[in-house]
Design a protein around this motif. Structure first.
Motif, mmCIF file in Angstrom:
data_model
loop_
_atom_site.group_PDB
_atom_site.id
_atom_site.type_symbol
_atom_site.label_atom_id
_atom_site.label_comp_id
_atom_site.label_asym_id
_atom_site.label_seq_id
_atom_site.Cartn_x
_atom_site.Cartn_y
_atom_site.Cartn_z
ATOM 1 N N GLY A 254 9.253 40.509 -4.241
ATOM 2 C CA GLY A 254 8.087 39.621 -3.767
ATOM 3 C C GLY A 254 6.937 40.578 -3.207
ATOM 4 O O GLY A 254 6.879 41.684 -3.173
ATOM 5 N N LYS A 255 5.920 39.809 -2.638
ATOM 6 C CA LYS A 255 4.815 40.339 -2.034
ATOM 7 C C LYS A 255 5.226 41.284 -0.846
ATOM 8 O O LYS A 255 5.958 40.583 -0.187
ATOM 9 C CB LYS A 255 3.956 39.294 -1.707
ATOM 10 C CG LYS A 255 3.529 38.310 -2.885
ATOM 11 C CD LYS A 255 2.217 37.410 -2.154
ATOM 12 C CE LYS A 255 2.062 36.600 -3.316
ATOM 13 N NZ LYS A 255 1.270 37.345 -4.565
ATOM 14 N N HIS A 277 0.356 44.835 -11.124
ATOM 15 C CA HIS A 277 1.299 43.871 -10.555
ATOM 16 C C HIS A 277 1.899 44.620 -9.152
ATOM 17 O O HIS A 277 1.848 44.133 -7.974
ATOM 18 C CB HIS A 277 2.443 43.765 -11.098
ATOM 19 C CG HIS A 277 3.630 42.785 -10.627
ATOM 20 N ND1 HIS A 277 3.426 41.647 -9.901
ATOM 21 C CD2 HIS A 277 4.753 43.254 -10.307
ATOM 22 C CE1 HIS A 277 4.536 41.067 -9.626
ATOM 23 N NE2 HIS A 277 5.458 42.373 -9.662
ATOM 24 N N ASN A 281 0.397 43.367 -5.227
ATOM 25 C CA ASN A 281 1.591 42.594 -4.608
ATOM 26 C C ASN A 281 1.996 43.923 -3.448
ATOM 27 O O ASN A 281 2.935 43.384 -2.889
ATOM 28 C CB ASN A 281 2.610 42.282 -5.330
ATOM 29 C CG ASN A 281 2.074 40.949 -6.209
ATOM 30 O OD1 ASN A 281 1.875 40.019 -5.677
ATOM 31 N ND2 ASN A 281 1.789 41.194 -7.411
ATOM 32 N N GLU A 282 1.357 44.928 -3.637
ATOM 33 C CA GLU A 282 1.756 46.003 -2.813
ATOM 34 C C GLU A 282 3.422 46.167 -2.652
ATOM 35 O O GLU A 282 4.012 46.132 -1.663
ATOM 36 C CB GLU A 282 1.289 45.883 -1.211
ATOM 37 C CG GLU A 282 -0.069 46.067 -1.057
ATOM 38 C CD GLU A 282 -0.600 45.933 0.415
ATOM 39 O OE1 GLU A 282 -1.545 46.950 0.674
ATOM 40 O OE2 GLU A 282 -0.052 45.149 1.140
ATOM 41 N N ILE A 283 3.911 46.505 -3.820
ATOM 42 C CA ILE A 283 5.440 46.680 -4.048
ATOM 43 C C ILE A 283 5.628 48.148 -4.054
ATOM 44 O O ILE A 283 5.155 48.940 -4.897
ATOM 45 C CB ILE A 283 5.822 46.095 -5.182
ATOM 46 C CG1 ILE A 283 5.696 44.417 -5.276
ATOM 47 C CG2 ILE A 283 7.310 46.427 -5.618
ATOM 48 C CD1 ILE A 283 6.078 43.534 -6.517
#
Length: 344
Positions: A254-255, A277, A281-283
């Motif tokens: 998730g985010k 992506h 979303n700073e993954i």
């Protein structure tokens, strides 16, 4: 006359032979350890890894008794129960100064001799830096869990868990189950496990997972979305070294999430990611390879406290002569977590 010892030498994925070789001679700054228990690592039954190690005595999860002490060694005595890590760092290079021990050239070059699935092994001087005396009363089977437990300790540390996190653990073999137990100890809000084997899913529930998903029957991404009201996982720990599973793990984050790759892929494989992506979303993609001396000490403490124990995790035990059977059982990846070779 040179004393001989028996060892398990691996030539191919299904070719493990019990052979004799000379017992290592002990130098002034070395130890000789008589093996009492030695684990079969999940990586030891990975076909591409076996081919790279063909002809070697495998095994790097040992516990045993000090049988001989070099003349200049202090801190150990004959009869001491010990664990010895097969790699040890220099503690002086820039990687060691940053705590990135597995990138240290000394760490990579060091090893116990000839390996841990043998009646005896030699601990060279450098490896004494990560040789630990087992606490009084700890079994050798527990001691042989130190190295794999340390790998999980490191992965959980690098995941930077928060109490409100939902953690998804993909792959519920021995390492996945350790990750479940350590995440539960860390006090996260929710743990979800995923595996293709129902028996392993049931074990994860027994060890503290709040829910499990079998992707053979349910779409993992869809079911995770249902369980989290669309938020997905804050931390995803991907156990299998499979490109499709790694890609799946990224889709499950998730985010602001973190995806930890616990195992490497086969050499030469490529992972396709969408930077758009990941960026918006700073993954974070985090790698967690092996372990260092801080991790082995933390793992030993977790074992001593009963968080990770052979009683929970060792499901199959074999003699040295039956090492091949143990390898095959681990490779089946069904109703097995950890197989160990037990010595008299």
């Amino acid at each position: 006359m040179t004393a001989l010892m028996k060892v398990a030498r691996v030539y191919d994925f299904d070719d493990v032979r019990i052979e004799h070789m000379p017992r290592p001679a002990v130098g002034p700054r070395e130890l000789l350890v008589q093996v009492k228990a030695s684990g079969i690592c999940s990586g030891d039954v990975t076909p591409w890894y076996i081919k790279r190690k063909a002809g070697k005595v495998l095994g790097h999860e040992p516990a045993g008794v000090v049988a001989e002490v070099g003349a200049e060694v202090t801190g150990f005595r004959v009869g001491d129960p010990v664990f010895a890590h097969h790699h040890a760092p220099c503690f002086a290079c820039k990687f060691c100064e940053k705590g990135e021990y597995v990138q240290c050239a000394t760490w990579k070059a060091s090893h116990i001799v000839p390996g841990a699935i043998a009646e005896y092994f030699l601990v060279p001087e450098v490896n004494l830096r990560d040789t630990l005396r087992l606490p009084e009363g700890m079994s050798f089977e527990d001691g042989a869990l130190v190295e794999p437990a340390a790998c999980s300790v490191k992965a959980i540390r690098k995941a930077r868990l928060h109490p409100r996190d939902t953690v998804l653990i993909i792959g519920l073999g021995i390492m996945g189950q350790m990750n479940v137990l350590l995440a539960r100890q860390a006090g996260v809000e929710r743990i979800i496990g995923a595996d293709l084997v129902d028996w392993r899913c049931a074990k994860a529930l027994e060890f503290g997972a709040d829910a499990v998903i079998n992707p053979a029957r349910e779409d993992l991404v869809e079911r995770l979305g249902e369980l989290t009201a669309g938020a997905m996982a804050d931390v995803v720990i991907v156990g299998p070294g499979s490109i499709p599973v790694m890609e799946l793990g990224i889709r499950c984050a998730g985010k602001g999430g973190t995806v930890v790759f616990f195992m490497g892929s086969s050499p030469g494989e490529r992972l396709t990611v969408e930077p758009f992506h990941l960026y918006f979303n700073e993954i974070d993609l985090v790698m967690s390879y092996s372990c260092g001396p801080d991790d082995t000490r933390a793992a030993l403490q977790c074992i001593a406290e009963g968080v990770l124990t052979a009683g929970k995790l060792v499901t199959h035990r074999y003699t040295l002569e039956d090492t091949g059977l143990g390898f095959r059982k681990m490779a089946e990846a069904q109703d097995v977590l950890k197989a160990q070779i037990i010595f008299p």
